[in-house]
Write a protein that holds these residues in place. Sequence first.
Motif, PDB file in Angstrom:
ATOM      1  N   LYS A  80     -74.785  84.752 -35.385  1.00  0.00           N
ATOM      2  CA  LYS A  80     -74.018  83.685 -36.021  1.00  0.00           C
ATOM      3  C   LYS A  80     -74.117  83.781 -37.541  1.00  0.00           C
ATOM      4  O   LYS A  80     -73.133  83.550 -38.252  1.00  0.00           O
ATOM      5  N   ARG A  81     -75.305  84.109 -38.037  1.00  0.00           N
ATOM      6  CA  ARG A  81     -75.479  84.272 -39.475  1.00  0.00           C
ATOM      7  C   ARG A  81     -74.620  85.425 -39.993  1.00  0.00           C
ATOM      8  O   ARG A  81     -73.975  85.316 -41.034  1.00  0.00           O
ATOM      9  N   GLU A 117     -71.081  84.334 -40.209  1.00  0.00           N
ATOM     10  CA  GLU A 117     -70.857  83.496 -41.392  1.00  0.00           C
ATOM     11  C   GLU A 117     -70.735  84.353 -42.656  1.00  0.00           C
ATOM     12  O   GLU A 117     -69.865  84.107 -43.505  1.00  0.00           O
ATOM     13  N   LEU A 155     -63.981  79.742 -38.669  1.00  0.00           N
ATOM     14  CA  LEU A 155     -64.859  79.706 -39.830  1.00  0.00           C
ATOM     15  C   LEU A 155     -64.111  80.008 -41.130  1.00  0.00           C
ATOM     16  O   LEU A 155     -64.664  79.823 -42.207  1.00  0.00           O
ATOM     17  N   SER A 161     -68.390  74.757 -36.023  1.00  0.00           N
ATOM     18  CA  SER A 161     -67.596  75.599 -36.919  1.00  0.00           C
ATOM     19  C   SER A 161     -67.243  74.882 -38.213  1.00  0.00           C
ATOM     20  O   SER A 161     -67.163  75.516 -39.275  1.00  0.00           O
ATOM     21  N   VAL A 188     -70.060  75.164 -40.835  1.00  0.00           N
ATOM     22  CA  VAL A 188     -70.152  76.531 -41.352  1.00  0.00           C
ATOM     23  C   VAL A 188     -68.959  76.831 -42.249  1.00  0.00           C
ATOM     24  O   VAL A 188     -69.104  77.488 -43.296  1.00  0.00           O
ATOM     25  N   ARG A 189     -67.783  76.363 -41.860  1.00  0.00           N
ATOM     26  CA  ARG A 189     -66.581  76.618 -42.661  1.00  0.00           C
ATOM     27  C   ARG A 189     -66.691  76.023 -44.060  1.00  0.00           C
ATOM     28  O   ARG A 189     -66.196  76.602 -45.032  1.00  0.00           O
ATOM     29  N   VAL A 191     -68.577  78.466 -46.067  1.00  0.00           N
ATOM     30  CA  VAL A 191     -67.741  79.647 -46.297  1.00  0.00           C
ATOM     31  C   VAL A 191     -66.720  79.373 -47.400  1.00  0.00           C
ATOM     32  O   VAL A 191     -66.503  80.210 -48.288  1.00  0.00           O
TER      33      VAL A 191
END
Length: 500
Positions: free
Chosen positions: A200-201, A204, A233, A404, A407-408, A411
């Motif tokens: 997952k990292r 990202e 993401l 998500s 995390v987005r 990002v």
Amino acid sequence: MSLAIVHSRALLGIDAPPVTVEVHLSNGLPGFSIVGLPEAAVKESKERVRSALLNSRFDYPMRRITVNMAPADLPKEGGRYDLAIALGILCASGQLEQQQLDGLEVIGELALSGALRAVPGALPCAMQARRDGRALLLPKACADEAALLPDIEVLGAEHLLQACAHLLGQQRLAATPRPPLNLAPAGPDLADVRGQYQAKRALEVAAAGGHSLLMSGPPGTGKTMLASRLPGLLPPLTPQEQLEVVSIRSVARQTSASLDAQRPFRQPHHTVSGVALVGGGSTPRPGEISLANHGVLFLDELPEFDRRVLEVLREPMESGQICISRASAQVTFPAQFQLIAAMNPCPCGYHGDASGRCRCTPDQIKRYQGRISGPLLDRLDLQIEVTPLSEQELVAASSTAENSASVRRRVEQARQRQLQRRGKLNHRLSGQELEQDCALDQDNQQLMQQALSRLGLSARAYHRVLRVARTLADLEGVTDIDRTHLLQSLSYRRQDRREG
């Protein structure tokens, strides 16, 4: 007046070069000739146009009809010129006036009844028509697509009679309103994936810097699940990117009359041909890498793809475009895609698994992994192993995992820092820009020298390590790259140390 001029548009890649349709009526034996490098479908338009005019109760001139499509050296294809030819005949025979066609561009295919059928490339035509300050008359079936572009008058007609009634001022066509933005959900959520925190990292990091990613691991470890959640993401497409994405879909005849805020996600099967992947054909069409422009191209079971097919990805990954050359024309399609790939570590898929189920020999493993060339692997920024979940993680109650949306947000912040600094994402940084944005102190330089020697990294791989380290620093919101960022970036080069 025996000469009429109608403005239309061809289709060359995602461009729409102008075509001037000149119609001349002269004395002599009745006939219908089309010149200007027409292909078969264009030559057949004389039968469609003749039947459409007669069935619409117009007078068909029993004279010699000559249609010239300029420029003469530009190949013409399809039925997109039918409406322009029909209006040109009506104008040249005095049933319409030339000034009624001024300031107007016309595209559309005619049925024998006079009904208008949709043609590909409506949005590229609208872009060029707006640039030249003209309105666009076209079939109603593709008017919504052309109306996606603001600040242009788009007139959609369902029949030749409607188009003529508008030109004569008898019943004006209303301008097609701009369709709304499609805000459909981004797809499955990252919170659905249990465990796999390292993967997952890496996902990202790939989203933040636009980096390519290769995931290797046994079957059932969640590689496909992770890849399908990458679009969620990524930030929404910008207005310009939206138009470019729809233009490519239009040329590929996959048009949806709406602007999607989400980025495309393409997943071709491993039996795909090289032409289907990068584009081509006798009349060049966009391939999967162009349909994934500004989005994600996911190649599952990477070693199962034909090696020659995979090799054609190398140049587009570097340049962000694909140039297709044919005898008649050279076409360039955009291909700024983000490559995500997944593979098993061996033919049976269980090499390195703690269960000991793998019975593949070292030679079999070497041949299997050797299906992916070194130059292609060298172009992949992140290369990680996805390990199976433990029994406890698999059967335990679902925990609260990061979704998500959260995390987005990280990002988007990291991407904003990159755009403010260079106007581009980190995976596009040039060598000189890397030297300025990824300056290393003496200790870190020594660390990288040791890594280059031990891992055998090429100059390209070294630059990709620096780009990923720059993205890791941007995710943390720091200016300088430190030792932690370099070590973590080096840990994402697992395939450089693969067995065999």
